[in-house]
Write a protein that holds these residues in place. Structure first.
Motif, PDB file in Angstrom:
ATOM      1  N   THR A 519       0.899  -1.183   0.442  1.00 35.52           N
ATOM      2  CA  THR A 519      -0.446  -0.045  -0.161  1.00 35.52           C
ATOM      3  C   THR A 519       1.262   1.489   0.141  1.00 35.52           C
ATOM      4  O   THR A 519       0.713   2.517  -0.898  1.00 35.52           O
ATOM      5  N   ILE A 520       1.969   1.314   0.827  1.00 34.38           N
ATOM      6  CA  ILE A 520       3.568   2.400   1.053  1.00 34.38           C
ATOM      7  C   ILE A 520       3.488   2.155  -0.215  1.00 34.38           C
ATOM      8  O   ILE A 520       3.944   3.522  -0.916  1.00 34.38           O
ATOM      9  N   GLY A 521       3.525   1.361  -0.977  1.00 34.26           N
ATOM     10  CA  GLY A 521       4.835   1.431  -2.557  1.00 34.26           C
ATOM     11  C   GLY A 521       3.409   2.037  -3.683  1.00 34.26           C
ATOM     12  O   GLY A 521       3.928   2.672  -4.079  1.00 34.26           O
ATOM     13  N   GLU A 522       2.557   1.850  -3.551  1.00 29.09           N
ATOM     14  CA  GLU A 522       1.219   2.078  -4.228  1.00 29.09           C
ATOM     15  C   GLU A 522       1.214   3.863  -4.329  1.00 29.09           C
ATOM     16  O   GLU A 522       0.943   4.711  -5.027  1.00 29.09           O
ATOM     17  N   GLU A 523       1.284   4.191  -3.050  1.00 26.30           N
ATOM     18  CA  GLU A 523       1.566   5.624  -2.354  1.00 26.30           C
ATOM     19  C   GLU A 523       2.589   5.874  -2.859  1.00 26.30           C
ATOM     20  O   GLU A 523       2.018   7.676  -3.999  1.00 26.30           O
TER      21      GLU A 523
END
Length: 648
Positions: A519-523
């Motif tokens: 999820t943080i990577g998607e951000e």
């Protein structure tokens, strides 16, 4: 407690006074929203606070905070992080607006940054011209990378939210299972005996029993979805093709490291015979050698898979371990002394410092400047580690720290080639860069001390927090030396590792999950794409995060993604930002009906839309207020000193 509250008030009055001296606000565009945040009072009870948020255009990035009756200082600092993240997610320039936060609570003192996640959503709703669902609220700290960090008192906040009629309550990811104290009182002829026991509950199940839908959220973007019914649009994440010159440099450095590691391992292995009589150290050095070989093998493996950045990371660690084992063996066999090692590291660090005087950074392209900044942060880190080692009383601790400092500094001449390899990016503006540095430092000044406080209170400790503290100490040194560029890089590192530490400490006793990291990577990719990939370091750290994720190195991946986000946020404030868009988002069983379509863009301020003028305070009045504040500050310090003497 009263004395502490009074002191907070007096200090806050003295610190915020300059904002009122002759300020004149001429805004053409103003928006306001009221949000309701559950909080915990200084006595541990749950209470609902009313927070009025305002954005005003044109501004210069000022964040004004007012509280009635009082809040702790970390609450005020967190408001700036909330405004920064909201501006980043919405795609506007943070410095184009001023931000106003007014907090009111029916409690003497409300503390902690737990309302900052909701503040972020509130600011986002102002930028996107949406409203919050009247039945929904949340708790959670906002980290500079946009992730929602852990907070305390969640059960009390949930109870407070339910008592005020809220039926949807968002909590930080990883805090579903919550441990809280229970006070048991027994009345005896000799008085009341109080015993404290602890219970763990499932907040989702507890919420269901009291009629509240409790949902864990990882980021402010997720929270915005649930609280407003709209999603901030982002393209699907993917791989990034780094420039060929960057990849070639990276692989050349990796191969150089592996060759040096191999030489160190061979020499150490051949010298083990000289310390075979010391069974304890012999076993210890053998174990270090084993670690060096393992890291070297991993580096070779990932290099073969084309995971160039994670391969370099493992190679770096192999060189640190092999250098450490070599030095320790030489010292134990009497061939060198610790002083010899100290001199070698000192010379290497000093030599690295000369690299930065050969370049005028403000004549570089933005990409080259970023590479310069990242290398400068590494130099400061090696310097801090060197001085940390000098103060160590343990031989093994001292040598391992010296080895890290030495390897980091010795590779800087190679990494500085990145400055000449990369080019492009937005124009470099010295005043904008200076503004970025102070803002990024203020973000680190919020997250690092908060993480350290939580670690102290809970008794939890993780290596990433130690790293964050080291980077933050180096950032403070850079600030004292007025080294603007080092301040940027070190503040980014400190914020990223403090965010990682917070997630590690409150992951329900488990490791960081791949779901959170993804999820943080998607951000990170979302922000990269919306800034047109205008940060080379954001690209490199994003690719590093992907490779680390593929290698199941989740902690590395999370830290890398956070650094990518922070570098993108920094470049976003140079004027490359692209406005964000929102689309409908439905959460079942949310009792609302959303429109099927919506035109999605942030309304642009137009002159004459709204005018608000607040005349400046007359000079005489300002002088009187200044005198009162000065007297208040002196009284507060005297009260604190008096209280300290009484305690001792």
């Amino acid at each position: 407690m009263f004395r502490q509250a009074l002191l907070v008030f007096l200090l806050a009055m003295a610190l915020t006074l300059p904002l009122f001296q002759g300020e004149t606000f001429n805004y053409t565009y103003v928006r306001t929203i009221v949000i309701h945040a559950p909080a915990v009072t200084s006595s541990g009870g749950g209470v609902l606070t009313n927070i009025t948020l305002t954005i005003a255009y044109p501004g210069i990035g000022r964040v004004y905070f007012s509280a009635l009756p009082l809040t702790e200082l970390d609450t005020q600092a967190a408001a700036r992080v909330a405004a920064w993240v909201a501006a980043s997610l919405s795609g506007v320039n943070f410095y184009d607006y001023d931000y106003f936060v007014s907090m009111e609570a029916n409690a003497p003192v409300v503390g902690g940054p737990s309302a900052s996640g909701l503040m972020t959503v509130g600011f986002l709703s102002l930028f996107f011209n949406t409203s919050l669902k009247p039945y929904a609220t949340m708790t959670g700290m906002i980290n500079p990378d946009g992730s929602i960090g852990p907070v305390g008192g969640i059960k009390e906040k949930l109870d407070a939210a339910r008592s005020m009629g809220f039926t949807l309550f968002l909590i930080p990811y990883g805090q579903r299972y919550y441990t809280y104290p229970i006070v048991n009182e027994t009345v005896t002829p000799f008085g009341i005996i109080r015993r404290i026991t602890y219970a763990t509950i499932d907040l989702v199940e507890y919420g269901r029993k009291i009629g509240v839908d409790v949902i864990e959220v990882k980021t402010a973007r997720e929270a915005f979805q649930y609280l407003t019914g709209y999603s901030i649009a982002c393209p699907p994440s993917g791989r990034i093709i780094l420039p060929e010159g960057v990849v070639n440099l990276l692989n050349n450095i990796t191969l150089k490291i592996l060759n040096e590691t191999s030489r160190n391992i061979d020499e150490t292995q051949g010298s083990l015979q000289y310390i075979s009589g010391n069974t304890l150290y012999y076993s210890y050095v053998t174990e270090i050698l084993s670690n060096a070989r393992a890291y070297s093998n991993n580096a070779t493996h990932y290099l073969g898979l084309g995971l160039d950045i994670i391969a370099n990371s493992y190679a770096f660690r192999s060189l640190v371990y092999s250098t450490y084992s070599l030095w320790l063996t030489r010292i134990l066999s009497g061939r060198i002394s610790v002083d010899d090692v100290v001199r070698e590291v000192n010379d290497t660090v000093n030599s690295a410092s000369n690299l930065f005087g050969r370049v005028n950074p403000f004549k570089l392209s933005y990409f080259s400047l970023e590479a310069y900044i990242d290398n400068l942060a590494s130099y400061y880190d090696s310097l801090i580690l060197f001085y940390t080692a000098l103060n160590s009383t343990s031989l093994t601790s001292q040598l391992s720290t010296l080895a890290y400092a030495y390897v980091e500094a010795s590779l800087l001449p190679d990494w500085m080639n990145l400055v000449s390899i990369v080019s492009g990016g937005p124009p470099v503006n010295k005043s904008v860069v200076g503004r970025q540095a102070l803002t990024l430092y203020s973000l680190a000044s919020t997250t690092v001390p908060y993480a350290e406080t939580l670690a102290s209170e809970t008794g939890l400790s993780v290596d990433s927090l130690t790293l964050a503290g080291d980077y933050y100490s180096a950032a403070q040194q850079a600030l004292n030396l007025n080294d603007t560029l080092a301040l940027i890089g070190l503040s980014i590192y400190a914020s990223a590792y403090s965010s990682l530490a917070l997630h590690q400490m409150f992951s329900q006793g488990q490791a960081i999950t791949a779901d959170l990291v993804k999820t943080i990577g998607e951000e990170a990719y979302c922000l990269l794409s919306r800034t047109n990939f205008s940060s080379i370091m954001a690209q490199i750290y994003y690719e590093y995060g992907l490779e680390a994720l593929n290698a199941s190195s989740l902690n590395e991946a999370l830290a890398a993604f956070s650094m990518s986000i922070l570098y993108s946020q920094a470049v976003q404030q140079t004027g490359v930002s692209a406005l964000g868009e929102i689309t409908p988002f439905t959460h079942t069983p949310a009792p609302t009906t959303l429109p099927s379509t919506i035109t999605t863009s942030i309304p642009q301020p137009s002159p004459g839309t709204y005018t608000s003028t607040t005349p400046g305070i007359p000079v005489v009045t300002a002088l009187i207020i200044s005198l009162i504040a000065l007297i208040s500050l002196v009284i507060g310090i005297l009260l604190l000193l008096r209280g300290s003497r009484s305690t001792r």
